[in-house]
Design a protein around this motif. Structure first.
Motif, PDB file in Angstrom:
ATOM      1  N   ILE A  45       0.872  -1.155  -0.103  1.00 22.95           N
ATOM      2  CA  ILE A  45       0.123   0.042  -0.162  1.00 22.95           C
ATOM      3  C   ILE A  45       0.873   1.085  -0.031  1.00 22.95           C
ATOM      4  N   ASN A  79      -9.180  -8.254   0.422  1.00 24.65           N
ATOM      5  CA  ASN A  79      -9.553  -7.036   1.092  1.00 24.65           C
ATOM      6  C   ASN A  79      -8.772  -5.990   2.105  1.00 24.65           C
ATOM      7  N   LYS A  92      -5.882  -4.385   1.723  1.00 26.05           N
ATOM      8  CA  LYS A  92      -5.413  -2.863   1.497  1.00 26.05           C
ATOM      9  C   LYS A  92      -6.698  -1.930   1.743  1.00 26.05           C
ATOM     10  N   ASN A  93      -7.810  -2.418   1.377  1.00 24.56           N
ATOM     11  CA  ASN A  93      -9.133  -1.576   1.292  1.00 24.56           C
ATOM     12  C   ASN A  93      -9.672  -1.392   2.799  1.00 24.56           C
ATOM     13  N   GLU A 141      -7.160   1.316   4.384  1.00 19.79           N
ATOM     14  CA  GLU A 141      -7.275   2.463   3.931  1.00 19.79           C
ATOM     15  C   GLU A 141      -8.661   2.964   4.606  1.00 19.79           C
ATOM     16  N   LYS A 142      -9.539   2.166   4.859  1.00 20.88           N
ATOM     17  CA  LYS A 142     -10.688   2.706   5.622  1.00 20.88           C
ATOM     18  C   LYS A 142     -10.321   2.854   7.250  1.00 20.88           C
TER      19      LYS A 142
END
Length: 218
Positions: free
Chosen positions: A88, A133, A135-136, A139-140
């Motif tokens: 990331i 999932n 990385k997502n 980030e969240k």
């Protein structure tokens, strides 16, 4: 609209559920007769002389928060190692933030390593994070942490616990099976503070049989 329906609506609007202070702190001894879901958001748990209306996301936040809190004070949450670690790339500001959070994230099951300037490799995550999932999810968490930081003045670890609990809790609008509803309710009442979220919002309210009888003039 039917005048009787209007009158009933007014009575329902003026009826007050039991105050939080009057709620039984732990309902685990209640023999719930069944569980159902309303609007894919609320859980209806019925017992002999009452029913609880539970907000699924609020309840799940409380459950996750207490699990995370326990992990910071004892055994860390197990990490599920990634077969294909994700990389990331962050802004300089977010990279500084993530570096600061790395020790606490490791206790919560997130194994993340710096990888050059402003980049990180996600080596593993808690088991409830779907493969692919990672990385997502990270980030969240960073975005929500910054959002909470702008509104609340709390210690770093407390902010992180609330962030992860909010971000990973089942959201309103998600359909759950009866088994999942039952499991969530049981887990909620194993918590030390089941009646509210970490930020103080109620997780459930209670309606007694006599309240309904009063509404319907019985």
């Amino acid at each position: 609209m039917n005048p009787q329906l209007i009158e009933l609506d007014e009575k329902l609007s003026s009826a007050h559920p039991a105050e939080t202070s009057q709620l039984t702190t732990h309902q685990s001894s209640l023999n719930f007769a069944g569980f159902s879901q309303l609007f894919n958001t609320y859980i209806l748990a019925s017992a002999a002389d009452k029913f609880l209306l539970i907000h699924q996301q609020a309840a799940h936040e409380r459950i996750i928060y207490e699990n995370l809190e326990a992990a910071t004070k004892g055994k860390p949450i197990a990490t599920q190692r990634s077969l294909f670690p994700a990389t990331i790339e962050l802004t300089p500001t977010d990279a500084v933030l993530l570096n600061d959070l790395l020790p606490d994230l490791l206790q919560l099951g997130y194994s993340i390593e710096p990888f050059g300037k402003n980049a990180f490799v996600i080596q593993g995550t808690p088991a409830d994070i779907d493969t692919g999932n990672e990385k997502n999810a990270l980030e969240k968490i960073l975005e929500q942490y910054k959002h909470f930081s702008a509104e609340l003045k709390l210690p770093k670890r407390e902010m992180l616990l609330r962030t992860v609990a909010w971000q990973t809790a089942v959201k309103a609008g998600v359909s759950l099976s009866e088994k999942e509803l039952e499991g969530l309710v049981n887990d909620l009442f194993r918590c030390s503070q089941p009646s509210s979220t970490p930020s103080g919002r109620p997780t459930y309210t209670e309606f007694r049989k006599e309240q309904l009888e009063k509404i319907f003039m019985r």
